[in-house]
Motif scaffolding. Structure first.
Motif, short mmCIF file in Angstrom:
data_model
loop_
_atom_site.label_atom_id
_atom_site.label_comp_id
_atom_site.label_asym_id
_atom_site.label_seq_id
_atom_site.Cartn_x
_atom_site.Cartn_y
_atom_site.Cartn_z
N SER A 16 65.50 9.52 52.91
CA SER A 16 65.16 8.41 53.82
C SER A 16 64.49 7.28 53.07
CB SER A 16 64.27 8.91 54.95
OG SER A 16 63.00 9.30 54.47
N MET A 17 63.67 7.63 52.08
CA MET A 17 63.04 6.59 51.25
C MET A 17 64.11 5.81 50.49
SD MET A 17 59.89 8.70 49.57
CE MET A 17 58.84 9.77 50.57
N THR A 18 65.09 6.51 49.94
CA THR A 18 66.18 5.86 49.21
C THR A 18 66.90 4.86 50.11
OG1 THR A 18 66.50 7.85 47.88
CG2 THR A 18 68.29 6.25 47.91
N TRP A 19 67.18 5.26 51.35
CA TRP A 19 67.88 4.39 52.29
C TRP A 19 67.04 3.16 52.61
CZ3 TRP A 19 72.69 3.90 53.35
CH2 TRP A 19 73.12 3.23 54.50
N GLU A 20 65.74 3.31 52.71
CA GLU A 20 64.86 2.19 53.04
C GLU A 20 64.81 1.15 51.93
OE1 GLU A 20 63.13 1.40 55.71
OE2 GLU A 20 63.58 3.15 56.93
N ILE A 21 64.87 1.57 50.68
CA ILE A 21 64.67 0.63 49.57
C ILE A 21 65.97 0.19 48.92
CG2 ILE A 21 62.42 1.66 49.09
CD1 ILE A 21 63.62 2.93 46.59
N LEU A 22 67.13 0.62 49.45
CA LEU A 22 68.39 0.37 48.76
C LEU A 22 68.73 -1.12 48.67
CD1 LEU A 22 70.84 1.56 47.37
CD2 LEU A 22 71.91 1.86 49.61
N TRP A 23 68.74 -1.82 49.82
CA TRP A 23 69.17 -3.22 49.77
C TRP A 23 68.22 -4.11 48.97
CZ3 TRP A 23 66.68 -7.54 51.47
CH2 TRP A 23 65.68 -7.40 52.43
#
Length: 387
Positions: A16-23
């Motif tokens: 979930s952290m990865t998804w939050e910081i991807l863009w």
């Protein structure tokens, strides 16, 4: 089964952290690729030839526009030092290229709050000024001479090839004409992919450690460790222990932001968060690189100066934000949300993943895959100009 469930919980949080910081990561590296495509390293070196306020300001601005993982930043700083930049300016560039970059600011704002972004961009220049002053006291004369002699030996590390590359577009035409030419787009794509290749291990490691930390370490234990019940003691302790935790976690670059969010939710002080994020340049592997690049005496002085500057910058941030009432009162960093839904983050991720796919495809079509081998090359090799 309990062990499997705990591992699954940690991986879910990391995901979930990865998804939050991807863009924000994709945006930051794309902008960094644009800057690197139009600014040549020789131009940078000329501006950084002294440790004057003007040179330090230029180093800070250019570093902030040139995103790097911690290891690549250290390698690039040595490359600039070898080409004639002053030691203080090289280190200012190194600090700015990991701590004052746009993707770090965006991620901090989205996941922890805009106050943390502001603290980073106020504390970073304070740290750079303190480091420059410290070097004037402890890094001069024989020490700098010995450091330069060691740097000139050209000992290679895993990021030397990346630091040595210069794929910027030659002059001629307007900035936009150079940038959106075939060579310009290829250069941006090459920098984008190479920067990702240099930083993904740091980010992945940071996310996994932060996920495990959030899932397995009781918050009550963290609150006691950070003296959350005693505001004065917490404010004094946070900036001192923050860099120590960073050193021992081995997490650096942007990968330490998720762990910073976990520490904030666990009770570390506001200034402690700032000093923790600054400390990506004194994790133990990086200290060993300083020793290899500049010698033991210089490495000890660099580490000591950096640590003291990080602590002082943390105290400065804590004091300034407390006086102005800007220290957040809630400890609920959104980076710890363990679900993915159709919201603006998802739409932005899809859009920026499309941009990343375009740049990766351009990188492959232009023959850039061969340059990945240069990641382990030596800076003594010739500069590589994209053509």
């Amino acid at each position: 089964m309990n062990v499997i469930n705990e591992i699954g919980q940690a991986l879910a949080m990391a995901g979930s952290m990865t998804w939050e910081i991807l863009w924000p990561l994709i945006l930051g590296f794309a902008l960094s690729g644009i800057v690197q495509a139009v600014v040549r390293k020789e131009q940078v070196t000329r501006l950084l030839s002294s440790d004057s306020p003007r040179a330090l300001a230029a180093a800070t601005g250019l570093g902030a526009a040139s995103s790097s993982c911690s290891y690549a930043a250290v390698a690039l700083a040595r490359s600039l030092f070898r080409k004639g930049a002053s030691f203080a300016s090289s280190m200012a560039f190194e600090i700015a290229s990991t701590n004052l970059v746009i993707e770090l600011g965006i991620i901090l704002a989205l996941l922890m709050g805009w106050q943390f972004t502001l603290a980073e961009f106020i504390g970073g220049p304070i740290m750079i000024v303190l480091v420059a002053l410290g070097f004037r006291l402890w890094m001069r004369g024989e020490i700098v001479g010995a450091a330069r002699e060691q740097a000139e030996k050209g000992i290679a590390g895993s990021m030397e090839g990346h630091a040595a590359m210069d794929m910027s577009v030659p002059g001629g035409g307007t900035l936009f004409q150079r940038l959106f030419s075939g060579k310009g787009l290829d250069a941006v794509a090459n920098y984008f992919v190479m920067d990702w290749a240099s930083v993904w291990r740091d980010i992945a490691g940071g996310l996994l450690i932060a996920g495990a930390f959030a899932a397995w370490i009781p918050k009550d234990w963290l609150r006691a460790f950070f003296f959350e019940g005693d505001p004065l003691l917490a404010a004094l302790w946070g900036p001192i222990i923050g860099p120590v935790i960073a050193m021992l976690s081995f997490v650096c670059s942007i990968g330490n932001v998720p762990l910073a969010a976990v520490l904030w939710n666990g009770g570390i002080s506001f200034g402690g968060v700032a000093s923790f994020i600054f400390a990506d340049l004194i994790v133990i592997p990086v200290i060993l690189i300083y020793r290899k690049y500049y010698g033991t005496r210089a490495a000890l002085r660099i580490t000591g100066t950096f640590y003291l500057a990080m602590v002082a910058a943390g105290y400065a941030v804590e004091g300034l934000f407390t006086i102005t009432g800007l220290v957040p009162t809630q400890r609920n960093a959104t980076v710890l949300e363990s679900s993915i839904s159709w919201n603006y983050t998802t739409y932005l991720n899809i859009g920026f993943l499309a941009l990343a796919a375009f740049l990766v495809a351009r990188f492959v079509r232009s023959g850039g895959t061969g340059m990945l081998n240069m990641m382990g090359g030596s800076p003594d090799n010739r500069d590589h100009h994209h053509g």
